[in-house]
Write a protein that holds these residues in place. Structure first.
Motif, short mmCIF file in Angstrom:
data_model
loop_
_atom_site.label_atom_id
_atom_site.label_comp_id
_atom_site.label_asym_id
_atom_site.label_seq_id
_atom_site.Cartn_x
_atom_site.Cartn_y
_atom_site.Cartn_z
N SER A 35 0.74 -1.13 -0.03
CA SER A 35 0.18 -0.02 0.07
C SER A 35 1.06 1.37 0.00
O SER A 35 0.60 2.18 -0.63
CB SER A 35 -0.86 -0.03 1.20
OG SER A 35 -0.13 0.01 2.52
N THR A 38 2.11 1.72 -3.34
CA THR A 38 1.18 2.08 -4.44
C THR A 38 0.81 3.41 -4.15
O THR A 38 0.59 4.20 -5.04
CB THR A 38 0.11 1.15 -4.16
OG1 THR A 38 0.28 -0.16 -4.54
CG2 THR A 38 -1.14 1.66 -5.17
N ILE A 286 -2.74 -0.88 -13.19
CA ILE A 286 -3.32 -2.28 -13.02
C ILE A 286 -2.36 -3.17 -12.50
O ILE A 286 -2.65 -4.14 -11.72
CB ILE A 286 -3.46 -2.50 -14.71
CG1 ILE A 286 -4.47 -1.90 -15.52
CG2 ILE A 286 -3.47 -4.21 -14.69
CD1 ILE A 286 -4.58 -2.07 -16.75
N ILE A 289 -3.07 -2.85 -8.83
CA ILE A 289 -4.37 -3.49 -8.44
C ILE A 289 -4.20 -5.02 -8.35
O ILE A 289 -4.83 -5.66 -7.53
CB ILE A 289 -5.24 -2.85 -9.60
CG1 ILE A 289 -5.60 -1.49 -9.41
CG2 ILE A 289 -6.58 -3.77 -9.31
CD1 ILE A 289 -6.38 -0.76 -10.48
N LYS A 292 -2.67 -6.16 -5.42
CA LYS A 292 -3.32 -6.07 -4.23
C LYS A 292 -4.33 -7.17 -4.26
O LYS A 292 -4.89 -7.77 -3.22
CB LYS A 292 -4.16 -4.59 -4.23
CG LYS A 292 -5.21 -4.42 -2.89
CD LYS A 292 -5.50 -3.07 -2.91
CE LYS A 292 -6.57 -2.93 -1.57
NZ LYS A 292 -7.07 -1.69 -1.77
N THR A 293 -5.12 -7.36 -5.27
CA THR A 293 -6.15 -8.61 -5.70
C THR A 293 -5.62 -9.73 -5.32
O THR A 293 -6.26 -10.42 -4.69
CB THR A 293 -6.49 -8.26 -7.10
OG1 THR A 293 -6.86 -7.14 -7.45
CG2 THR A 293 -7.59 -9.29 -7.51
N PHE A 380 -9.81 -8.96 -12.49
CA PHE A 380 -9.58 -7.79 -11.56
C PHE A 380 -10.57 -6.67 -12.15
O PHE A 380 -10.96 -6.45 -13.23
CB PHE A 380 -7.86 -7.44 -11.81
CG PHE A 380 -7.81 -6.96 -13.20
CD1 PHE A 380 -7.54 -5.50 -13.53
CD2 PHE A 380 -7.23 -7.85 -14.38
CE1 PHE A 380 -7.30 -5.20 -14.84
CE2 PHE A 380 -6.98 -7.53 -15.52
CZ PHE A 380 -7.23 -6.24 -15.90
N ASP A 382 -10.62 -2.79 -12.71
CA ASP A 382 -9.51 -1.71 -13.23
C ASP A 382 -10.38 -0.26 -12.98
O ASP A 382 -11.22 0.26 -13.49
CB ASP A 382 -9.24 -1.84 -14.80
CG ASP A 382 -8.18 -0.63 -15.07
OD1 ASP A 382 -7.98 0.10 -14.22
OD2 ASP A 382 -7.71 -0.66 -16.21
N SER A 383 -9.80 0.33 -11.73
CA SER A 383 -10.27 1.43 -11.20
C SER A 383 -9.50 2.77 -11.45
O SER A 383 -9.44 3.87 -10.86
CB SER A 383 -10.67 1.32 -9.66
OG SER A 383 -9.61 1.05 -8.85
N THR A 384 -8.47 2.50 -12.42
CA THR A 384 -7.20 3.39 -12.51
C THR A 384 -7.87 4.48 -13.05
O THR A 384 -7.32 5.81 -12.87
CB THR A 384 -6.42 3.06 -13.74
OG1 THR A 384 -5.82 1.53 -13.35
CG2 THR A 384 -5.29 3.52 -13.73
N ILE A 392 -15.24 2.31 -13.46
CA ILE A 392 -14.55 1.01 -13.46
C ILE A 392 -14.74 0.07 -14.53
O ILE A 392 -15.74 0.26 -15.25
CB ILE A 392 -14.62 0.26 -12.16
CG1 ILE A 392 -16.05 -0.23 -12.10
CG2 ILE A 392 -14.30 1.01 -10.78
CD1 ILE A 392 -16.25 -1.30 -11.01
#
Length: 448
Positions: A35, A38, A286, A289, A292-293, A380, A382-384, A392
């Motif tokens: 975190s 990131t 990505i 993400i 983390k996923t 996943f 993708d909230s980028t 998303i």
């Protein structure tokens, strides 16, 4: 009175106990996942946007800090393999870490120092670093451990910075600008800003794993012709008709993957810029993400970001080598001249030649790399792009995302299909070559 004195005594002993625990190493859980890195990467993205770095240059700014953070993870855990000696000209160096170094903090320090060395707005990065460091201090990392960890991370960073200075980037800042040609098939600046060609000499930057920028040279683009019966005209007509008949889903896909770092808007006599994330920045998002996923720790996150950064960097070099070899005219210019003078693409045409599609190349290079790290299928979210006002999107694999990123350029009206198809092939080749050259895990050495 005795009860009050006893309570005070117990309180003092509790404080002393807490301090003793901290000094005896009870701080290992302060940084466990990725975190903090990131968050540092998100900050770096914001600085890249603020400083208006082009997509190729942005890929460089992402790669080196991520490599530095990863190299600390290598020292911390023998299951990871150093990129030193694997990347072109990245000389091996032995680092002696202090006994009480806190490696997650050292990795973060390495990232911040290299990132700060590559941008213009240094204060924006250092202020973020200071806030993160203060938070880590307050969570219980002892002062001596903190200082030694930061110093060690910055020692690793210095080695990576020295490596970055030899990639020909700084020399290329003084190379001559691109001169627009009058040949009918060649790229011309497009409205509304009519920007000059970006990074015409990017193929002279030292790649990380490619033998040369032209190692995976694409087949030539379709032969130019303005004849309505020609294949080239038909390819342009395909773009024309697709844009005229776009579905809402196709529009959503085009906007989601636009990633235009500097879109110029014109309203009446007013011209203003809208700044956004670069395509490389999207894929670095990505990668974070995905880590983390997948529940990766800070070392696994560093691995994912570093290998993705390398893939993107070499992908841009390979792509730009072809762009300024073929120097192909963009659909907007061709269609306005030979099909419909009032036609406009959905997205703003970026200021560099058409062939091959940058999104197609770098997305596929990153997708092959991330598939190696996380496997397939890999669902996943993708909230980028949420930070830039877009919703998303969900994908079942990195290759699924890469395919969508590639075709988005047709939906945007800025590429012909051959640029997308051959760009995707080039990106896959770059990714496969990277995976054949670089191993991040010691158990994978036999495979490579």
């Amino acid at each position: 009175m005795k009860r009050v004195t006893k309570n005070i005594f117990l309180g003092v002993m509790m404080v002393i106990g807490m301090i003793a625990c901290q000094e005896n190493g009870d701080y290992e859980d302060v940084i466990t996942d990725g975190s903090y890195q990131t968050a540092a990467q998100i900050r770096l993205t914001n600085v890249i946007i603020h400083d208006i770095f082009s997509p190729p240059v942005a890929s460089r700014i992402y790669a080196y800090p991520s490599i530095a953070a990863y190299e600390v993870a290598v020292i911390a855990d023998p299951q990871y393999k150093s990129m030193m000696g694997q990347l072109n000209d990245f000389e091996k160096k032995e680092f002696e870490a202090p006994e009480d170094v806190y490696f997650p903090l050292a990795s973060l320090a390495a990232y911040y120092k290299v990132a700060t060395a590559l941008i213009f707005s240094e204060e924006k990065m250092t202020s973020h670093r200071d806030m993160a460091f203060e938070e880590i201090r307050k969570k219980g990392v002892p002062k001596k451990v903190f200082q030694k960890s930061v110093a060690f991370g910055e020692e690793v960073a210095d080695h990576v910075i020295a490596y970055s200075k030899k990639d020909n980037y700084h020399e290329s800042r003084s190379f001559e600008k691109y001169t627009v040609r009058n040949d009918p098939h060649t790229w011309q600046p497009t409205p509304p800003a009519y920007g000059e060609g970006i990074e015409p000499h990017w193929n002279k930057i030292r790649p990380f794993v490619l033998d040369s920028a032209a190692q995976f040279k694409s087949v030539p683009p379709t032969e130019f012709s303005s004849d309505p019966s020609s294949l080239f005209y038909q390819e342009a007509a395909e773009v024309f008709h697709v844009i005229n008949d776009l579905t809402e889903e196709q529009k959503d896909i085009a906007f989601f993957w636009d990633c235009n770092p500097y879109k110029v808007n014109v309203k009446g006599h007013v011209m203003f810029a809208e700044k956004k994330i670069t395509p490389g920045g999207h894929w670095m998002g990505i990668a974070a993400i995905a880590a983390k996923t997948a529940g990766r720790d800070w070392k696994g996150t560093a691995e994912a970001l570093a290998i993705t950064g390398v893939a993107l960097f070499d992908g841009f070099i390979a792509c730009w080598d072809e762009k300024y070899r073929s120097i192909l005219i963009r659909p907007e210019t061709y269609i306005n001249k030979y099909i419909d003078e009032d036609w406009l693409p959905l997205l703003q045409t970026p200021p560099f030649p058409e062939y091959t599609s940058g999104h197609s190349v770098i997305s596929n290079a990153a997708a092959e790399t991330l598939t190696k790290v996380f496997g397939e299928p890999f669902h996943f979210v993708d909230s980028t792009e949420v930070a830039y006002g877009l919703p998303i999107r969900e994908f079942e694999s990195f290759r699924h995302a890469a395919d969508e990123a590639a075709i988005s350029r047709l939906y945007g009206g800025i590429h012909y299909m051959p640029a997308i198809v051959h760009g995707s092939t080039k990106g896959q080749k770059v990714g496969h070559h990277l995976l054949g050259r670089v191993s991040t895990k010691t158990e994978n050495l036999a495979e490579n």
